[in-house]
Design an enzyme around this catalytic site. Structure first.
Site, PDB file in Angstrom:
ATOM      1  N   GLU A   1       0.906  -1.146  -0.007  1.00  0.00           N
ATOM      2  CA  GLU A   1       0.214  -0.063   0.039  1.00  0.00           C
ATOM      3  C   GLU A   1       0.894   1.229  -0.107  1.00  0.00           C
ATOM      4  O   GLU A   1       1.742   1.296   0.600  1.00  0.00           O
ATOM      5  CB  GLU A   1      -0.781   0.202   1.187  1.00  0.00           C
ATOM      6  CG  GLU A   1      -1.785   1.105   1.501  1.00  0.00           C
ATOM      7  CD  GLU A   1      -2.563   0.976   2.622  1.00  0.00           C
ATOM      8  OE1 GLU A   1      -3.497   1.968   2.787  1.00  0.00           O
ATOM      9  OE2 GLU A   1      -2.277   0.280   3.616  1.00  0.00           O
TER      10      GLU A   1
ATOM     11  N   LYS B   1      -9.494   2.964  -3.574  1.00  0.00           N
ATOM     12  CA  LYS B   1      -9.801   2.458  -2.058  1.00  0.00           C
ATOM     13  C   LYS B   1     -11.205   2.956  -2.047  1.00  0.00           C
ATOM     14  O   LYS B   1     -11.358   4.163  -2.175  1.00  0.00           O
ATOM     15  CB  LYS B   1      -8.922   2.660  -1.050  1.00  0.00           C
ATOM     16  CG  LYS B   1      -9.427   1.973   0.186  1.00  0.00           C
ATOM     17  CD  LYS B   1      -8.429   2.218   1.201  1.00  0.00           C
ATOM     18  CE  LYS B   1      -8.631   1.337   2.432  1.00  0.00           C
ATOM     19  NZ  LYS B   1      -7.522   1.775   3.555  1.00  0.00           N
TER      20      LYS B   1
ATOM     21  N   CYS C   1      -5.724  -2.513   2.283  1.00  0.00           N
ATOM     22  CA  CYS C   1      -5.831  -2.393   3.848  1.00  0.00           C
ATOM     23  C   CYS C   1      -6.881  -2.930   4.719  1.00  0.00           C
ATOM     24  O   CYS C   1      -7.295  -4.082   4.853  1.00  0.00           O
ATOM     25  CB  CYS C   1      -5.098  -1.229   4.167  1.00  0.00           C
ATOM     26  SG  CYS C   1      -4.544  -1.225   6.045  1.00  0.00           S
TER      27      CYS C   1
END
Length: 508
Positions: free
Chosen positions: A274, A335, A387
């Site tokens: 990430e 995301k 994540c």
């Protein structure tokens, strides 16, 4: 007096002794998760809460549930302090206060559930319905916790059974079904009114055998099938310090580290974690695409986390936390599930500038679209999870159903050397089990791992080391019942049981 009876009196007592037991019981659940993995304690914890609110009124049950939740979240997510103090630069007292506020607030959710149970649902001496109804209410509050205020789906009961027979039920109903059966089993084992009568005791024993034995049999079922040849992968764990990650003076070192570690690999896929590239995509593309072009000459595809800057239809610049397949056929995912305060600040106009924690680097990400296509790499579709997104069961299932591999990138540096990264890894394992798909999990400083379609870790490297993980993954096709139907069947069962409790409660 019988010691068991004495313990029950203490557990059911409306006084402080019962509340202290509830507090300790909540902490037992944390010990059932990784890294401790003492899974029977999850059953003990649920049974103690079930018995602890058996004879309380609504107000007493509210307090009892809050004590239990306080024990759970204080022991289970205390690593939040590390994020706030060490990386958020808040003084120790303020960090402790903010962590305590989060813990106390989250404890209100199980508190509300126990209040509802005592006030409207608890069906008296109907042992079977009471066990089923309490387990249903447990799952309902976990459902609620997955979306309320963007959700905090951490410490679910079902995760305690990632390595027990109950995990065989996860491909049918996800972590929530495993949790439901765990709580139902705990309540059933503690329900003395059933075991005192031979016929009911025999039925209870048969039910437990069916639940646990059925899980063991289901764990042997191959819900999905391999497709194509296995892929070789190399996951780069650069171990960049969080305090230097966004430092402009450190960016050249970071990029050089990823470059040098990557050119030493031979694999079909190379994965960076990430925001591995700490530069906006508009400025970083020459570096990224140059790397991708060089790797393509040896048949390698580069996938990296990167902040993506784009202008929307109104011309406004937005920045997203993204993952990108670099090269000629570039594809990216933005995301959708953002971390509060880490990636965006609620009530931004009020909180910005008050303390350093509300002004963390890159805490102004925009939310990506809810519907996005899978990534395309090496001839396969990859479900991208960045994540925090790994911990949302329904969200991950929707992406997995359209893909043949799961790919998760994370920066668990925020957790420090706490139990947080290991809990996160356990949840990633459950996503692989639910979907019947392999997961490629790349992180900045651990836990970097390859997870097979049954949740087994086939390869991993130590935390807090600069290393590359090599291995093979197996693309798979087909849908588990969980991917096909999601949480709807279990949701219907939960509603039916809760309505049954309401009906019996009103009748008697």
């Amino acid at each position: 007096m019988n010691p068991v009876y004495q313990l029950l009196r203490l557990v059911r007592s409306p006084g402080w002794s019962g509340d202290v037991i509830a507090l300790l019981a909540g902490a037992l659940t944390t010990l059932s998760f990784t890294p401790f993995d003492i899974w029977p304690l999850a059953l003990v914890s649920a049974a103690l809460l079930y018995q602890g609110v058996r004879e309380l009124n609504g107000r007493q049950a509210l307090w009892r549930g809050w004590c239990w939740g306080l024990g759970l979240f204080l022991s289970g997510i205390s690593w939040v302090y590390v994020s706030i103090h060490v990386h958020g630069y808040a003084p120790p007292a303020l960090a402790a206060l903010l962590t305590g506020g989060l813990v106390a607030g989250l404890a209100l959710i199980p508190a509300t559930a126990t209040w509802i149970w005592a006030r409207w649902l608890r069906p008296g001496q109907h042992g079977w319905l009471a066990c089923g109804g309490f387990a249903a209410l447990w799952v309902a509050q976990e459902f609620f916790r997955s979306w309320f205020l963007t959700g905090f789906p951490w410490l679910y009961q079902g995760y305690a059974h990632t390595d027990t027979w109950l995990v065989g039920w996860a491909p049918l109903g996800g972590v929530w079904l495993a949790g439901f059966l765990s709580v139902f089993s705990a309540c059933l084992l503690s329900e003395g009114t059933l075991w005192r009568r031979r016929a009911h005791g025999l039925a209870a024993a048969t039910s437990l055998i069916a639940i646990w034995g059925g899980g063991a049999l289901l764990a042997q079922v191959e819900w999905t099938q391999p497709i194509g040849k296995p892929l070789t992968v190399a996951l780069i764990q650069a171990d960049i310090e969080q305090s230097r990650k966004w430092d402009p003076a450190h960016i050249d070192y970071t990029l050089a580290t990823y470059r040098d570690m990557t050119y030493a690999q031979q694999a079909d896929l190379v994965l960076w974690p990430e925001t591995a590239v700490p530069v906006l995509s508009s400025n970083a593309m020459p570096f990224v695409q140059g790397m991708a072009a060089n790797l393509a000459q040896q048949g390698t595809t580069l996938i990296t986390g990167i902040p993506v800057d784009q202008r929307d239809s109104d011309g406004q610049m937005r920045i997203y936390n993204g993952i990108m397949v670099a090269g000629e056929n570039t594809s990216q995912y933005l995301k959708h599930k953002l971390v509060p305060f880490g990636e965006y600040v609620p009530l931004e106009d009020v909180l910005r500038g008050l303390i350093a924690f509300f002004d963390l680097p890159m805490s102004n990400f925009s939310r990506g679209p809810a519907q996005q296509a899978p990534l395309e790499a090496a001839g396969h579709r990859l479900a991208p999870l960045i994540c925090y997104e790994t911990v949302y069961p329904d969200f991950a299932a929707r992406l997995a159903a359209e893909s043949e591999l799961l790919i998760s990138i994370s920066n668990d540096s925020w957790f420090g050397k706490s139990i947080g990264p290991l809990q996160h890894l356990q949840m990633a394992r459950m996503r692989a089990i639910e979907s019947g798909r392999w997961m490629i999990r790349g992180t900045n400083n651990g836990v970097t791992a390859l997870i097979d379609h049954q949740g087994h870790i086939t390869a991993r490297i130590p935390q807090f080391t600069q290393a590359a993980l090599h291995g093979q993954v197996e693309p798979r096709e087909g849908l588990t019942p969980w991917l096909r139907w999601g949480s709807w069947p279990l949701g219907a069962l939960v509603v039916m049981l809760l309505l049954g409790c309401v009906f019996v409660r009103r009748k008697h």
